[in-house]
Design a protein around this motif. Structure first.
Motif, short mmCIF file in Angstrom:
data_model
loop_
_atom_site.label_atom_id
_atom_site.label_comp_id
_atom_site.label_asym_id
_atom_site.label_seq_id
_atom_site.Cartn_x
_atom_site.Cartn_y
_atom_site.Cartn_z
N LEU A 214 15.72 -0.20 5.36
CA LEU A 214 15.50 -0.14 6.79
C LEU A 214 15.78 -1.49 7.44
N ASP A 215 16.25 -1.40 8.67
CA ASP A 215 16.43 -2.57 9.53
C ASP A 215 15.35 -2.50 10.61
N VAL A 216 14.43 -3.44 10.61
CA VAL A 216 13.32 -3.39 11.55
C VAL A 216 13.75 -3.79 12.96
N GLN A 217 14.96 -4.32 13.14
CA GLN A 217 15.50 -4.68 14.45
C GLN A 217 14.57 -5.65 15.18
N ALA A 257 4.83 -2.66 5.37
CA ALA A 257 5.96 -3.12 4.55
C ALA A 257 6.72 -4.15 5.38
N ALA A 258 6.90 -5.33 4.81
CA ALA A 258 7.47 -6.45 5.56
C ALA A 258 8.95 -6.61 5.23
N PRO A 259 9.75 -7.08 6.20
CA PRO A 259 11.16 -7.40 5.90
C PRO A 259 11.26 -8.56 4.94
N GLY A 260 12.37 -8.58 4.18
CA GLY A 260 12.54 -9.60 3.17
C GLY A 260 11.89 -9.25 1.85
N TYR A 261 11.34 -8.02 1.72
CA TYR A 261 10.69 -7.60 0.49
C TYR A 261 11.09 -6.17 0.15
N GLN A 262 11.12 -5.89 -1.13
CA GLN A 262 11.22 -4.53 -1.60
C GLN A 262 9.84 -4.11 -2.08
N THR A 263 9.30 -3.05 -1.46
CA THR A 263 7.94 -2.59 -1.75
C THR A 263 8.01 -1.35 -2.64
N ARG A 385 10.94 -10.12 -3.62
CA ARG A 385 11.72 -10.65 -2.51
C ARG A 385 13.15 -10.10 -2.54
N ILE A 386 13.67 -9.78 -1.35
CA ILE A 386 15.09 -9.44 -1.19
C ILE A 386 15.57 -10.13 0.09
N ASN A 409 15.24 -9.09 8.64
CA ASN A 409 15.11 -7.74 9.19
C ASN A 409 15.17 -6.61 8.17
N VAL A 410 15.71 -6.83 7.02
CA VAL A 410 15.94 -5.74 6.08
C VAL A 410 14.80 -5.67 5.06
N LEU A 411 14.37 -4.45 4.80
CA LEU A 411 13.37 -4.19 3.76
C LEU A 411 13.77 -2.93 3.00
N VAL A 412 13.25 -2.81 1.81
CA VAL A 412 13.50 -1.64 0.96
C VAL A 412 12.15 -1.05 0.59
N LEU A 413 12.04 0.27 0.66
CA LEU A 413 10.82 0.99 0.34
C LEU A 413 11.14 2.01 -0.75
N ASP A 414 10.45 1.92 -1.86
CA ASP A 414 10.67 2.81 -3.01
C ASP A 414 9.37 3.52 -3.33
N ILE A 415 9.34 4.84 -3.12
CA ILE A 415 8.13 5.65 -3.31
C ILE A 415 8.41 6.66 -4.41
N PHE A 416 7.52 6.74 -5.40
CA PHE A 416 7.74 7.63 -6.53
C PHE A 416 6.39 7.97 -7.16
#
Length: 545
Positions: A214-217, A257-263, A385-386, A409-416
């Motif tokens: 996602l881009d939080v813009q 979930a914060a930008p700059g991180y993969q959660t 961190r990403i 601005n970019v973050l990654v969210l991984d749900i499983f």
């Protein structure tokens, strides 16, 4: 072995207590009501029977009292499944409105109430947004719709979603459903809305769930003009993982979930089952959020109403309760609330709806029972961190952004799912009816040596007593009356010797003992003969009876 009744006992009726005691399977009764008189041995047996019966009745009363308290116990179990339904995932941008989409008309209506921007500050605020001031002769619209404002000026998922994959397969904005919450316009993945088929997963672990970039813009975030109650100071998205039957309350139960991180979010499904009254307080009735103009009672769970409604859930009940409360106080509803009431204007938001809802939440005025069946998800979060230095240039080139923009601005969210197992938390009755009957039967056998057939024997004896003593009394009375009427019909005349014995002609019933024919024939030898009757009667002309 019980002794056989003798000839004298065999002639006794079945309603006799001694006959019943000699054949009843109730222990000790035959020793109490046996043949013979009262002896110390019989007294001891009677005391033992009474004490055993009292102990039995006390235990029965105690068991019935315990059953009437309706205790329950909670059982926790872990079960395995070959396939699990993936949860609904709702995400909202923390910034509710994009600066590039605000207009002078929006500032006129929503500026003072939502942004803290007074009319004299509109020009300066527009300059801070990078927009020209309002043109000369600007006339605001006669009406204003808050829902349309957030739908138009809120963050669009098409602009935020950079990449989406579910179990390795590509997905897109068409797999999300737009929904209003208190944070504005949000988006739900796998909502099951409009009858859409729910997604499932046959495996656990990373790569077998939802992975989105996602881009939080952050460039679209509104400037903080004045410190308001709901002014956001953070950047990122808010996420809530919930079941499809439960509406999202992301402002209360979401995580960030914060930008700059993969959660990474590892989930485990939990299925909860509660008991209805009187063992518990769960409910499964659907609710209606529409309010009544004249409330007739204290605020509580909205009453069920006919018609199609979503399944009952705790959050759904609270949302319906909040809707009714705000509608009664303000005459409108907030845009995230269900029902048919009109949406509040920005000024109503500021003056009534927001203060009323906050006061209600502080007082916890809604009384909503737990649903009888619900699903929730336990979560474990971890982050990295990403982007890395090796990937920053690639991502910047791929999305046509700078490396600094990607980092901010970019973050990654991984749900499983952690594994294909789930927990069950189930309320069970601590004391069933079968256990109550078993305890009563055990106490009955221990103290009085009886069983269910013994109770049938007692009921049969009571029927015999009723037939012999009650019905027999009325039958004998009716038979004697019928016999008397038959004698009157066979001897209609009065006794014939009233004048002979010196008795005045009173209407006496004609008895055969006073009939000369009967006396002379010797049919009544125990009746005095006529000469003795003459001697024994006084010479008085009348005899008083």
């Amino acid at each position: 072995m019980k002794p056989h009744p003798g000839p004298q006992e065999a002639r006794r009726p079945a309603s006799d207590i001694r006959v019943f005691a000699s054949s009843c399977t109730l222990h000790g009764l035959g020793h109490v009501f046996g043949p013979g008189g009262l002896t110390p041995r019989r007294g001891l047996w009677a005391a033992a029977v009474l004490l055993s019966l009292a102990a039995f009745l006390y235990q029965v009363a105690e068991r019935v009292r315990y059953y009437g308290e309706f205790h329950h116990e909670t059982a926790l179990d872990e079960r395995e499944s070959h396939r699990l339904t993936f949860p609904a995932v709702t995400l909202c941008n923390i910034n509710p409105l994009r600066r590039s989409r605000l207009t002078p008309n929006d500032l006129h209506w929503a500026g003072p109430a939502l942004l803290g921007v007074e009319p004299a500050e509109h020009a300066a605020f527009l300059r801070a947004l990078g927009q020209p001031p309002a043109p000369r002769g600007f006339m605001p619209s006669p009406t204003f719709d808050m829902a349309r404002l957030y739908a138009r000026a809120g963050h669009s998922l098409e602009d935020m979603l950079l990449d989406c994959r579910y179990r390795g397969w590509p997905c897109g904005p068409e797999n999300f459903t737009a929904i209003f919450t208190r944070m504005g316009q949000c988006y739900t993945f796998n909502s099951g809305a409009d009858g859409a088929e729910l997604l499932t997963t046959p495996k656990g672990g990373m790569g077998n769930g939802l992975e989105i970039m996602l881009d939080v813009q952050q460039d679209e975030y509104l400037p903080v003009w004045r410190d308001m109650e709901e002014t956001p100071f953070e950047v990122g998205i808010r996420v809530q993982i919930h079941s499809q039957e439960e509406p999202p309350t992301i402002e209360q139960q979401g995580f960030g979930a914060a930008p700059g991180y993969q959660t990474f979010v590892s989930c485990q499904q939990q299925q909860l089952s509660f008991l209805p009254p009187p063992w518990g307080d769960c409910s499964s009735a659907s609710l209606d959020a529409d309010f009544e103009p004249e409330p007739s009672g204290p605020l509580g769970a909205p009453s069920p109403s006919p018609g199609p409604h979503p399944p009952y859930s705790l959050m759904g009940c609270r949302l319906a309760c909040e809707t009714r409360y705000v509608a009664r106080k303000c005459g409108c509803r907030m845009m995230h609330m269900p029902g048919g009431a009109p949406v509040c204007s920005p000024q109503q938001y500021k003056d009534c709806a927001n203060p009323a809802l906050d006061a209600m939440l502080r007082k916890d005025a809604c009384t909503c029972p737990n649903p009888c069946a619900s699903t929730r998800y336990a979560k474990e979060l971890s982050m990295v961190r990403i982007p890395s230095r090796a990937s920053a240039r690639y991502l910047a080139r791929k999305h046509n952004r700078s490396e600094a923009y990607i980092a901010d601005n970019v973050l990654v969210l991984d749900i499983f799912f952690e594994a294909l197992n789930y927990e069950t938390v189930e309320q069970k009755k601590a004391y069933e009816v079968s256990e109550l009957l078993g305890d009563i039967g055990g106490q009955m056998g221990l103290f009085v040596g009886a069983s269910l057939l013994t109770i049938l024997e007692i009921l049969d004896y009571l029927c015999e007593v009723f037939r012999d003593r009650v019905l027999g009394y009325f039958w004998n009375r009716k038979h004697s009356q019928r016999h008397s009427s038959t004698n009157l019909a066979s001897h209609p005349s009065l006794c014939c010797h009233q004048d002979f014995v010196g008795i005045p002609p009173h209407p006496l019933p004609c008895h055969t003992a006073l009939d000369p024919a009967s006396v002379s024939s010797g049919l009544h030898p125990d009746i005095l003969d006529m000469p003795r009757l003459l001697v024994s009667l006084p010479s008085s002309p009348q005899i008083k009876f």
